[in-house]
Design an enzyme around this catalytic site. Structure first.
Site, PDB file in Angstrom:
ATOM      1  N   GLU A 423      -1.390 -22.442  30.641  1.00  0.00           N
ATOM      2  CA  GLU A 423       0.147 -22.636  30.383  1.00  0.00           C
ATOM      3  C   GLU A 423       0.685 -21.514  29.303  1.00  0.00           C
ATOM      4  OE1 GLU A 423       1.695 -26.195  30.333  1.00  0.00           O
ATOM      5  OE2 GLU A 423       0.916 -26.601  32.132  1.00  0.00           O
ATOM      6  N   GLU A 499      -4.266 -28.884  36.734  1.00  0.00           N
ATOM      7  CA  GLU A 499      -3.482 -30.233  36.074  1.00  0.00           C
ATOM      8  C   GLU A 499      -2.828 -31.161  37.067  1.00  0.00           C
ATOM      9  OE1 GLU A 499      -2.918 -28.852  31.864  1.00  0.00           O
ATOM     10  OE2 GLU A 499      -1.334 -30.135  32.037  1.00  0.00           O
TER      11      GLU A 499
HETATM   12  C1  GAL Z   1       1.064 -29.600  30.672  1.00  0.00           C
HETATM   13  C2  GAL Z   1      -0.021 -29.090  29.497  1.00  0.00           C
HETATM   14  C3  GAL Z   1      -0.824 -30.239  28.739  1.00  0.00           C
HETATM   15  C4  GAL Z   1       0.212 -31.265  28.635  1.00  0.00           C
HETATM   16  C5  GAL Z   1       0.738 -31.690  29.779  1.00  0.00           C
HETATM   17  C6  GAL Z   1       1.590 -32.872  29.579  1.00  0.00           C
HETATM   18  O1  GAL Z   1       1.858 -28.676  30.992  1.00  0.00           O
HETATM   19  O2  GAL Z   1      -0.891 -28.132  29.776  1.00  0.00           O
HETATM   20  O3  GAL Z   1      -1.308 -29.596  27.648  1.00  0.00           O
HETATM   21  O4  GAL Z   1       1.049 -30.943  27.516  1.00  0.00           O
HETATM   22  O5  GAL Z   1       1.476 -30.899  30.334  1.00  0.00           O
HETATM   23  O6  GAL Z   1       1.998 -33.370  30.795  1.00  0.00           O
END
Ligand code: GAL
Length: 788
Positions: A423, A499
């Site tokens: 990100e 993720e």
């Molecule tokens: C993502 C990020 C993570 C964490 C997560 C929380 O965007 O990569 O590190 O912040 O969101 O939802």
């Protein structure tokens, strides 16, 4: 210390002194200067500080140094404050102060140690570190997530030359991430000694270009370094041992090792009928590289490896050993209750084991390289790893960090993907694509056997950004089904759910509470980019081209208290809390990830005052049908939805609510929630009964508050005091409450919704450890652990 073998690598974790605060070190330090804080010279212990400060103008106050062993995280020892001027930030420090600290260690080497190669390796220091040895400025390191090593051979003192002093300044006032990063020397330190002619650290590279159950080809590159001022003819004997320790092949190669230089040797082995490595059968081999000069062994270097093949397909996802395998992963930061980021190896293993018991087969080390032992454990217990670089950064330091990670980790069978960034703001930009390409090319040059990826949350399909890596990572690709739409548009693209979910729930809580900072386990307060685990998983099983999921996250972590801020100090994303206590969503993952029959229901069944009101009861199960029974009366049977959950509206009455899971009409699993009475007693559930007497091994002891009948009281918050006597100590405590400001380094902790955790660390002397838990008004509990 005795130095009899060719190579000695020893832990250098014991007997450090620590000072929390800043000490001004003059810049113009002459090489070899004696006295002063960077050295001890001939000054006796106790005197050196005074002299240093007076002579060097560093202030007159006598500093107080604490004695400690590594790994160490000073951040977790502080008090929570909501004050950025004190270095307390929500994300990187979880509202704990950061700051500056100094570590110092003094040691002796025998006269015969001179003339050898000596190096010190720091596996990870959180903050920017500066190292001096005997008054010499040795090096500075930025980047808290990958190790670094210094050659100390010239500046050490041997025998009568005097004692050695190593001083490390750690400046943790800046941050690298938006999660809790800890402060200080939080991973192991090693002191290593070799001959001047030796295998380079991480100098072997083992690949298996062919890996079938009939035969494997094992290709080994070995880099050797000759630091003598003459070239030498050497021989390298490589022996391969199977998992039972039996030697299965051996080969020698002769080489000419150029003086003051590096030489790379190549060997190929054939292994018949190998046992392939997989999460279900994590079979390991070992290569022993023996370097000989003039008939004498000068080095012996061991590399553990596995035989396996990996392949990614744009339609069908991941193949391990040519078998399709859905990646059932979790993303994780490295902290844990009671210890911050300074985890003894046994706690790293505990976390991984909890994930495996949930059914996970993959681990994403978000967003940085993990501690080296984590990969050893993943190899051993069978857990695939998405190994991650910290930043989109092709500066000399950025590339150096990436290279160190790949050289360090490329022999681990568990590692299947190099993830190069997460990100980053520059995703989808021209500059970003240039930087990412440099990282990808650098990676492929060092290890062409694993794909590269980027875990993106924007900029897919822009400026060729994701085309420079092999696999495109989708962070929250469920939004507008952008991952599915991209597959239609770019059918050749390799994809992965890097993720997923970001489901914010607080263990044992069934109503959102913005004041106290709790999120209901029904999932009624999740961020705009998140989704529930059901959606993340059903997207995956319905679209195999997504390859797998990495749920955000396996465990809650300090910092990033989304959707709240102070007084909330840790995240709510975990399938487990910071202590590893399962939330309800843990059981959903277990239901869809494991075959062993299971059933789980929520909420708990203690709702005084709600008699006659409707309560939604949810059930997760992998059986065929589930019947719900309230106080002996059936509330009906439902067919299990393999990616969803079952739900009943139940008119509350106290007693017992039970879910019965059946397959083929037979009961194969059941679970009940019982209305508990008042808190009456404490119970201790140690994870193991015996520890290894190594001064590090840590046994997590789960602590519950029960009623008179032995049911956990799911709303209990009693304060428990721990007394640990004998061959161990209380390393830390926790309870998973995201808004608790109680210290983790303490002898007391409240239970949170019935549970808290005590970490019991074995001492180096064998004996028994008696752990006693007491609380006003409750019957105490005691358990005796052995330390062998
Ligand atoms: C993502 C990020 C993570 C964490 C997560 C929380 O965007 O990569 O590190 O912040 O969101 O939802």
């Amino acid at each position: 210390m005795r130095f009899e073998t060719a190579r000695n690598k020893r832990l250098f974790d014991e007997n450090w002194s620590f000072y929390k605060g800043d000490i001004r070190i003059p810049h113009a330090v002459k090489a070899g200067m004696t006295g002063g804080i960077t050295d001890c010279g001939s000054i006796r212990e106790g005197e050196w500080l005074e002299i240093a400060f007076n002579d060097k103008g560093m202030g007159k106050e006598q500093l107080e140094w604490a004695s400690l062993s590594l790994p160490h995280d000073w951040c977790v020892e502080q008090q929570y404050v909501q004050d950025e001027s004190l270095g307390s930030r929500d994300g990187s420090h979880g509202y704990l102060p950061g700051g500056i600290g100094f570590y110092r260690k003094s040691f002796e080497l025998p006269a015969e140690a001179a003339g050898r190669k000596w190096s010190v390796t720091f596996d990870g220091v959180s903050g920017t570190s500066t190292v001096w040895v005997n008054g010499h400025l040795i090096g500075e390191n930025r980047g808290g997530y990958i190790g670094f090593a210094y050659d100390l051979s010239d500046v050490l003192r041997y025998g009568d030359e005097g004692r050695n002093v190593i001083l490390v300044k750690v400046d943790a006032t800046e941050c690298e991430g938006w999660w809790y990063e800890g402060c200080g020397i939080y991973r192991h330190v090693w002191l290593e000694e070799t001959d001047l002619l030796h295998v380079v650290e991480y100098g072997t590279y083992i690949t298996t270009p062919e890996a079938t159950t009939q035969q494997a080809l094992v290709h080994i590159h070995t880099r050797i370094h000759n630091d003598y001022t003459e070239s030498r003819s050497v021989s390298l004997l490589t022996e391969i041992y199977n998992g039972a320790g039996v030697q299965i092949c051996a080969k020698s190669v002769q080489a000419y090792a150029d003086w003051y230089g590096e030489t790379e040797l190549e060997q190929m082995f054939q292994v018949d009928q190998p046992t392939l490595w997989s999460p279900d059968s994590p079979y390991l081999y070992k290569a022993v590289s023996i370097l000989e000069y003039n008939g004498a062994e000068v080095d012996r270097y061991e590399t553990v490896f596995g035989i396996r093949s990996i392949r990614f397909d744009a339609d069908e996802g991941f193949f391990l050993n040519e078998e399709p395998l859905i990646i059932k992963g979790t993303c994780n930061h490295q902290d844990f209750a009671g210890v911050g980021v300074a985890l003894p190896n046994s706690l790293i293993e505990y976390k991984l084991r909890l994930l495996k018991e949930m059914g996970a087969n993959a681990y994403r080390s978000a967003h940085h390289p993990p501690t080296p032992e984590l990969l050893d454990i993943c190899d051993r217990i069978g857990m695939l790893v998405m190994d991650e670089n910290r930043k989109l950064d092709s500066s000399p330091n950025g590339l150096s960090q990436l290279k160190r990670m790949i050289l360090r980790d490329r022999n681990h069978p568990s590692v299947i993907i190099w993830n190069l960034e997460n990100e980053e703001v520059l995703e989808g930009t021209v500059t970003g694509a240039r930087i990412l390409k440099t990282l990808a090319d650098t990676t492929r040059k060092i290890d062409p056997t694993r794909p590269t990826s980027a875990a993106m949350n924007h900029g897919w399909n822009e400026n060729g950004y994701n085309d420079v890596v092999d696999i495109t990572g989708y962070n929250y690709g469920h939004r507008d089904h952008l991952d599915i739409r991209d597959h239609e548009q770019y059918p050749d693209r390799l994809m992965i759910g890097s993720e997923c979910a970001s489901y914010t729930v607080t263990r044992g809580t069934y109503e959102d509470d913005p004041v106290r900072g709790y999120c209901s386990e029904y999932g009624t307060n999740i961020p705009s980019w998140g989704c529930n685990p059901q959606q993340a998983w059903s997207d995956m099983v319905n679209h195999r081209f997504l390859t797998g999921v990495f749920m955000w996250t396996g465990f809650d972590y300090r910092g990033e208290p989304t959707p709240y801020q102070w007084p909330c100090v840790n995240s709510h994303f975990g399938l487990m809390d910071t202590c590893g206590f399962p939330k309800d969503s843990y059981y959903y993952m277990q239901a869809v990830w494991k075959d062993e029959p299971m059933v789980h229901l929520l909420p708990h069944w203690n709702w005084p005052g709600s008699e006659g009101k409707r309560i939604e009861v949810r059930v997760f199960s992998n059986t065929e049908t589930v019947e719900l029974i309230l106080n002996g009366r059936s509330l009906g049977q439902q067919a299990v939805d393999r990616t969803g959950y079952l739900s009943w509206e139940v008119i509350y009455e106290p007693g017992e609510i039970k879910a019965i899971g059946r397959r083929g009409g037979l009961t194969v699993a059941e679970k009940a929630a019982v209305t508990a009475g008042q808190p009456v007693q404490i119970r201790l559930y140690p994870d193991r009964l015996a520890a290894s007497a190594d001064g590090s091994d840590t046994i997590p002891v789960r602590v519950a508050v029960l009623d008179g009948q032995g049911h956990v009281v799911p709303t209990a918050d009693n304060e428990i005091r721990f007394e640990v006597v004998g061959a161990g100590q209380l390393l830390g405590v926790g309870n998973g409450n995201p808004s608790s400001h109680e210290p983790d380094k303490a002898e007391v902790r409240r239970v949170f919704n019935g549970w808290c955790l005590a970490l019991i660390q074995a001492s180096a002397e064998a004996g028994t450890i008696t752990v006693r838990a007491v609380s006003t008004g409750l019957a105490a509990a005691e358990v005796v652990l052995s330390n062998l």
